[in-house]
Design a protein around this motif. Structure first.
Motif, mmCIF file in Angstrom:
data_model
loop_
_atom_site.group_PDB
_atom_site.id
_atom_site.type_symbol
_atom_site.label_atom_id
_atom_site.label_comp_id
_atom_site.label_asym_id
_atom_site.label_seq_id
_atom_site.Cartn_x
_atom_site.Cartn_y
_atom_site.Cartn_z
ATOM 1 N N GLU A 139 0.830 -1.208 0.000
ATOM 2 C CA GLU A 139 0.000 0.000 0.000
ATOM 3 C C GLU A 139 0.864 1.257 0.000
ATOM 4 N N TRP B 60 1.826 1.831 -3.470
ATOM 5 C CA TRP B 60 0.669 2.368 -4.194
ATOM 6 C C TRP B 60 0.454 3.841 -3.859
ATOM 7 N N ALA B 61 0.570 4.163 -2.571
ATOM 8 C CA ALA B 61 0.301 5.527 -2.118
ATOM 9 C C ALA B 61 1.298 6.529 -2.697
ATOM 10 N N ARG C 68 -0.241 7.153 -6.134
ATOM 11 C CA ARG C 68 -1.651 7.524 -6.285
ATOM 12 C C ARG C 68 -2.175 8.450 -5.193
ATOM 13 N N ALA C 69 -1.649 8.324 -3.971
ATOM 14 C CA ALA C 69 -2.195 9.112 -2.858
ATOM 15 C C ALA C 69 -1.107 9.380 -1.823
ATOM 16 N N SER D 9 -1.698 9.977 1.982
ATOM 17 C CA SER D 9 -2.346 8.985 2.838
ATOM 18 C C SER D 9 -1.408 8.389 3.872
ATOM 19 N N ASN E 183 -5.138 4.260 6.532
ATOM 20 C CA ASN E 183 -4.393 3.304 5.726
ATOM 21 C C ASN E 183 -4.229 2.024 6.538
ATOM 22 N N THR F 134 -8.347 0.936 4.359
ATOM 23 C CA THR F 134 -7.626 1.401 3.179
ATOM 24 C C THR F 134 -8.501 2.295 2.321
ATOM 25 N N GLU F 135 -7.844 3.204 1.619
ATOM 26 C CA GLU F 135 -8.521 4.018 0.608
ATOM 27 C C GLU F 135 -8.212 3.508 -0.801
ATOM 28 N N ALA F 136 -7.392 2.463 -0.885
ATOM 29 C CA ALA F 136 -7.015 1.927 -2.191
ATOM 30 C C ALA F 136 -8.160 1.158 -2.842
ATOM 31 N N ILE F 137 -9.060 0.635 -2.030
ATOM 32 C CA ILE F 137 -10.226 -0.098 -2.536
ATOM 33 C C ILE F 137 -11.449 0.784 -2.378
ATOM 34 N N ARG F 138 -12.110 1.090 -3.442
ATOM 35 C CA ARG F 138 -13.251 2.001 -3.379
ATOM 36 C C ARG F 138 -14.552 1.259 -3.046
#
Length: 302
Positions: free
Chosen positions: A21, A24-25, A28-29, A32, A119, A168-172
């Motif tokens: 994550e 990923w962050a 993308r974010a 976070s 997260n 998590t904010e990775a999964i909407r």
């Protein structure tokens, strides 16, 4: 040598998923994750593990003593495991709901909500004071009807493992049938939000159906930016303050309150005061709702 719990086996996967994550962050974010916040969450998780180990013996002795008073012998059949898991999740819902609505229990649970980031590391930000706060009373009672303490401890650990991935904010959003029954990242983001319309909602552990049944469900709304943390933010990464600030607050309030209000500062809702000088979540929500009504029912974007 004591047997490892499901949580012990899951820890390497927790760390691996956090690293994934983080990667990923970065792309993308980036906001976070914050290094000091993440370290605080990991340290709180380590401290919670140590506290759990220290109190494990007392919990075991108490659970076995109560099991000796059981009214039935349920045993270890496959259906008993399923029944125990569902019952424990039901109990978790009420323990969690009480942990937000009664300040004594909130003083233990608030640690988990104290991060302003959302997260996977936040999932590890766990309490150090759950046993002294007596939070276990909500989930230990099934031993009296015949569920073995080891079974309850195991399904409780599985419940905790499940809840890791929803931070998590990775999964909407997930398929509607899954969101209808199970707790998901979208549902749990609402729970961690301090937006007035989201306060004290979605207490579920595994099954979101409890919130739907008992009137505490709130879907995540498109176009509403979520703000995380607690209503009065910590403003510090100090571990001792993170772990004990609400207990200190209770002590101060009880010390200075008139005798008629001392108990209220322990057992009434967080934010309650005898003179109305602070706000509870219900007061914040009511004020927000009145504002929406004056605007004609339009939900503000923030």
């Amino acid at each position: 040598m004591p047997a490892l719990s499901p949580v012990d086996y899951a820890v390497p996967f927790f760390i691996l998923l956090i690293l994934i994550e983080v990667a990923w962050a970065r792309r993308r974010a980036p906001a976070s994750y914050e290094a000091r916040d993440t370290l605080a969450s990991l340290a709180m998780g380590l401290g919670s593990t140590v506290a759990g180990a220290l109190f494990a013996g007392l919990f075991t002795v108490l659970a076995l003593a109560l099991y000796g008073l059981r009214v039935a012998e349920i045993g270890w059949a496959w259906w008993a495991w399923i029944a125990c898991f569902v019952l424990d999740d039901f109990n978790y819902y009420w323990a969690h709901r009480t942990g937000h609505r009664v300040r004594w229990f909130w003083a233990s649970h608030v640690n988990h909500h104290s991060s302003q980031h959302y997260n996977l590391s936040t999932a590890l930000r766990q309490t150090w004071t759950g046993f002294p706060a007596l939070s276990f009373v909500f989930r230990i009672w099934p031993v009296l009807i015949g569920f073995h303490p080891a079974m309850i401890a195991t399904v409780g650990a599985v419940n905790l493992v499940y809840q890791f991935w929803i931070h998590t904010e990775a999964i909407r959003r997930l398929p509607r049938w899954f969101e209808a029954v199970m707790n998901t990242p979208a549902h749990h983001r609402v729970h961690h939000a301090i937006n007035p319309q989201y306060l004290d909602r979605n207490y579920a552990g595994v099954f979101i159906v409890w919130d739907r049944m008992f009137g505490t469900f709130q879907p995540e709304l498109d176009g509403v930016r979520i703000h995380y943390g607690i209503v009065k933010q910590l403003g510090s990464f100090n571990l001792l303050w993170t772990a004990f600030h609400e207990w200190i607050g209770i002590f101060r309030d009880v010390w200075h309150a008139p005798w008629s209000a001392k108990l209220g500062y322990m057992v009434r809702a967080p934010g309650w005061t005898h003179d109305g000088s602070r706000d509870t979540s219900d007061m914040i929500r009511a004020r927000w709702q009145a504002l929406q009504d004056n605007r004609g029912g339009t939900v503000a974007p923030d």
